[in-house]
Design a protein around this motif. Structure first.
Motif, mmCIF file in Angstrom:
data_model
loop_
_atom_site.group_PDB
_atom_site.id
_atom_site.type_symbol
_atom_site.label_atom_id
_atom_site.label_comp_id
_atom_site.label_asym_id
_atom_site.label_seq_id
_atom_site.Cartn_x
_atom_site.Cartn_y
_atom_site.Cartn_z
ATOM 1 N N LEU A 41 0.787 -1.227 0.000
ATOM 2 C CA LEU A 41 0.000 0.000 0.000
ATOM 3 C C LEU A 41 0.824 1.285 0.000
ATOM 4 C CD1 LEU A 41 -3.141 -0.657 2.240
ATOM 5 C CD2 LEU A 41 -3.020 -0.310 -0.227
ATOM 6 N N PRO A 42 1.862 1.395 0.821
ATOM 7 C CA PRO A 42 2.629 2.646 0.810
ATOM 8 C C PRO A 42 3.240 2.964 -0.562
ATOM 9 C CG PRO A 42 3.160 1.377 2.764
ATOM 10 C CD PRO A 42 2.342 0.487 1.884
ATOM 11 N N VAL A 43 3.661 1.951 -1.280
ATOM 12 C CA VAL A 43 4.259 2.175 -2.608
ATOM 13 C C VAL A 43 3.185 2.624 -3.591
ATOM 14 C CG1 VAL A 43 5.524 1.107 -4.509
ATOM 15 C CG2 VAL A 43 6.099 0.523 -2.147
ATOM 16 N N ILE A 44 2.034 1.980 -3.549
ATOM 17 C CA ILE A 44 0.936 2.390 -4.438
ATOM 18 C C ILE A 44 0.550 3.832 -4.162
ATOM 19 C CG2 ILE A 44 -1.501 2.021 -5.004
ATOM 20 C CD1 ILE A 44 -1.037 -0.980 -4.424
ATOM 21 N N LYS A 45 0.376 4.169 -2.894
ATOM 22 C CA LYS A 45 -0.042 5.529 -2.526
ATOM 23 C C LYS A 45 1.013 6.565 -2.874
ATOM 24 C CE LYS A 45 -3.377 4.177 0.958
ATOM 25 N NZ LYS A 45 -3.800 4.239 2.352
ATOM 26 N N ALA A 46 2.288 6.204 -2.765
ATOM 27 C CA ALA A 46 3.363 7.156 -3.052
ATOM 28 C C ALA A 46 3.586 7.373 -4.541
ATOM 29 C CB ALA A 46 4.666 6.675 -2.406
ATOM 30 N N GLY A 50 -5.106 8.844 -9.044
ATOM 31 C CA GLY A 50 -6.174 8.590 -9.994
ATOM 32 C C GLY A 50 -6.479 7.128 -10.239
ATOM 33 N N VAL A 51 -6.220 6.264 -9.240
ATOM 34 C CA VAL A 51 -6.573 4.847 -9.378
ATOM 35 C C VAL A 51 -7.395 4.410 -8.174
ATOM 36 C CG1 VAL A 51 -4.549 4.243 -10.762
ATOM 37 C CG2 VAL A 51 -4.448 3.992 -8.292
ATOM 38 N N ARG A 52 -8.244 3.426 -8.403
ATOM 39 C CA ARG A 52 -8.988 2.807 -7.308
ATOM 40 C C ARG A 52 -9.144 1.332 -7.647
ATOM 41 N NH1 ARG A 52 -15.377 3.879 -7.472
ATOM 42 N NH2 ARG A 52 -15.703 3.199 -9.598
ATOM 43 N N SER A 53 -9.438 0.527 -6.621
ATOM 44 C CA SER A 53 -9.493 -0.913 -6.871
ATOM 45 C C SER A 53 -10.623 -1.575 -6.101
ATOM 46 C CB SER A 53 -8.169 -1.568 -6.494
ATOM 47 O OG SER A 53 -8.010 -1.595 -5.091
ATOM 48 N N ARG A 54 -10.935 -2.775 -6.573
ATOM 49 C CA ARG A 54 -11.819 -3.707 -5.879
ATOM 50 C C ARG A 54 -11.145 -5.070 -5.979
ATOM 51 N NH1 ARG A 54 -14.840 -0.977 -9.302
ATOM 52 N NH2 ARG A 54 -15.503 -2.748 -10.560
ATOM 53 N N PHE A 55 -11.325 -5.899 -4.961
ATOM 54 C CA PHE A 55 -10.626 -7.182 -4.894
ATOM 55 C C PHE A 55 -11.655 -8.296 -4.725
ATOM 56 C CE2 PHE A 55 -7.894 -10.418 -2.950
ATOM 57 C CZ PHE A 55 -6.753 -10.302 -3.731
ATOM 58 N N TYR A 56 -11.550 -9.327 -5.564
ATOM 59 C CA TYR A 56 -12.500 -10.432 -5.547
ATOM 60 C C TYR A 56 -11.773 -11.748 -5.300
ATOM 61 C CZ TYR A 56 -15.630 -7.065 -7.728
ATOM 62 O OH TYR A 56 -16.398 -5.957 -7.990
ATOM 63 N N ASP A 57 -12.242 -12.509 -4.317
ATOM 64 C CA ASP A 57 -11.727 -13.853 -4.068
ATOM 65 C C ASP A 57 -12.399 -14.810 -5.046
ATOM 66 O OD1 ASP A 57 -10.116 -13.371 -1.694
ATOM 67 O OD2 ASP A 57 -12.010 -12.947 -0.702
ATOM 68 N N THR A 58 -11.599 -15.625 -5.717
ATOM 69 C CA THR A 58 -12.160 -16.583 -6.678
ATOM 70 C C THR A 58 -11.625 -17.990 -6.473
ATOM 71 O OG1 THR A 58 -10.433 -16.079 -8.306
ATOM 72 C CG2 THR A 58 -12.483 -14.820 -8.464
ATOM 73 N N GLU A 59 -10.814 -18.206 -5.439
ATOM 74 C CA GLU A 59 -10.164 -19.508 -5.276
ATOM 75 C C GLU A 59 -11.142 -20.651 -5.082
ATOM 76 O OE1 GLU A 59 -10.110 -17.579 -1.196
ATOM 77 O OE2 GLU A 59 -9.366 -16.961 -3.136
ATOM 78 N N PHE A 60 -12.350 -20.358 -4.647
ATOM 79 C CA PHE A 60 -13.316 -21.436 -4.468
ATOM 80 C C PHE A 60 -14.064 -21.760 -5.758
ATOM 81 C CE2 PHE A 60 -15.466 -17.531 -3.515
ATOM 82 C CZ PHE A 60 -14.775 -16.968 -2.462
ATOM 83 N N TYR A 61 -13.748 -21.052 -6.851
ATOM 84 C CA TYR A 61 -14.363 -21.317 -8.148
ATOM 85 C C TYR A 61 -13.344 -21.627 -9.238
ATOM 86 C CZ TYR A 61 -18.501 -19.271 -6.005
ATOM 87 O OH TYR A 61 -19.549 -19.011 -5.172
ATOM 88 N N ALA A 73 -8.414 3.285 -13.561
ATOM 89 C CA ALA A 73 -7.445 4.383 -13.606
ATOM 90 C C ALA A 73 -7.999 5.508 -14.463
ATOM 91 C CB ALA A 73 -6.118 3.889 -14.189
ATOM 92 N N GLU A 74 -7.630 6.729 -14.112
ATOM 93 C CA GLU A 74 -8.099 7.896 -14.860
ATOM 94 C C GLU A 74 -7.657 7.864 -16.310
ATOM 95 O OE1 GLU A 74 -6.676 11.322 -12.754
ATOM 96 O OE2 GLU A 74 -8.275 11.193 -11.255
ATOM 97 N N ASP A 75 -6.474 7.284 -16.548
ATOM 98 C CA ASP A 75 -5.947 7.221 -17.911
ATOM 99 C C ASP A 75 -4.869 6.144 -17.980
ATOM 100 O OD1 ASP A 75 -3.571 8.396 -16.823
ATOM 101 O OD2 ASP A 75 -4.345 10.392 -17.222
ATOM 102 N N HIS A 76 -4.336 5.950 -19.166
ATOM 103 C CA HIS A 76 -3.333 4.891 -19.357
ATOM 104 C C HIS A 76 -2.049 5.167 -18.582
ATOM 105 C CE1 HIS A 76 -5.580 2.533 -22.271
ATOM 106 N NE2 HIS A 76 -6.034 3.685 -22.720
ATOM 107 N N HIS A 77 -1.690 6.431 -18.445
ATOM 108 C CA HIS A 77 -0.472 6.757 -17.690
ATOM 109 C C HIS A 77 -0.635 6.383 -16.216
ATOM 110 C CE1 HIS A 77 3.322 8.615 -16.741
ATOM 111 N NE2 HIS A 77 2.738 9.361 -15.829
ATOM 112 N N ALA A 78 -1.792 6.676 -15.640
ATOM 113 C CA ALA A 78 -2.046 6.316 -14.238
ATOM 114 C C ALA A 78 -1.976 4.803 -14.064
ATOM 115 C CB ALA A 78 -3.409 6.848 -13.791
#
Length: 123
Positions: A41-46, A50-61, A73-78
Motif C-alpha cells: 500500500l505505501p508504494v501504491i499511494k506514493a 487517480g486509481v482505485r481498486s476492488r478485490f474479488y476472491d475466486t479460489e473457491f471457483y 485508472a483515470e488514464d493509461h499513464h495512471a
C-alpha cells in the motif's frame, strides 16, 4: 458523441488475474494484512494518483486464478504508474503470480460509434 470529440478520455479498467504463491499462503492472516499494508500500500499511494481498486476472491471457483483485482485508472499513464509501483513490491511474483491482465474501457464501442451502450444491462 464519441469520447474523442467530447474532449474526455474514458477511464481504463484492468482485470488483474492473480494466483497466490506458497510464500503468501505460509503467512498467517495477520501477517498477510501487515505485509500488504506495510509493503504494498505505501508504494501504491506514493507512486500513483487517480486509481482505485476492488478485490474479488475466486479460489473457491477456479484453480488457475485465486483472486481478481479490478483496477480503474483515470488514464493509461495512471495505470502504467500503478503496474510499475506494484512491480517494485513483493506483491508482484513473490506473494502473487500475475496470471493475466485484461485491460479495456467500459462500453468503448458505444463511445467509438456514438451509440447507446446496449450491452450494459440492469434488471
Amino acid at each position: 458523441m464519441p469520447a474523442e470529440e467530447s474532449g474526455t478520455t474514458p477511464p481504463v479498467t484492468a482485470f488483474m488475474l492473480v494466483k497466490t504463491t506458497p510464500e503468501w499462503l505460509a503467512l498467517t492472516v495477520e501477517e498477510r494484512v501487515a505485509a500488504f499494508t506495510t509493503q504494498v500500500l505505501p508504494v501504491i499511494k506514493a507512486k500513483t494518483t487517480g486509481v482505485r481498486s476492488r478485490f474479488y476472491d475466486t479460489e473457491f471457483y477456479s484453480a488457475r486464478v485465486t483472486d481478481v483485482w479490478v483496477w480503474e485508472a483515470e488514464d493509461h499513464h495512471a495505470y502504467q504508474l500503478l503496474v510499475d509501483a506494484l512491480r517494485e513490491t513483493p506483491f508482484w511474483d513473490r506473494y502473487f503470480e500475475v496470471v493475466d491482465l485484461l485491460v479495456g474501457t467500459e462500453n468503448g464501442y458505444a463511445r467509438t460509434y456514438g451509440v447507446e451502450a446496449v450491452t450494459t444491462i440492469a434488471t
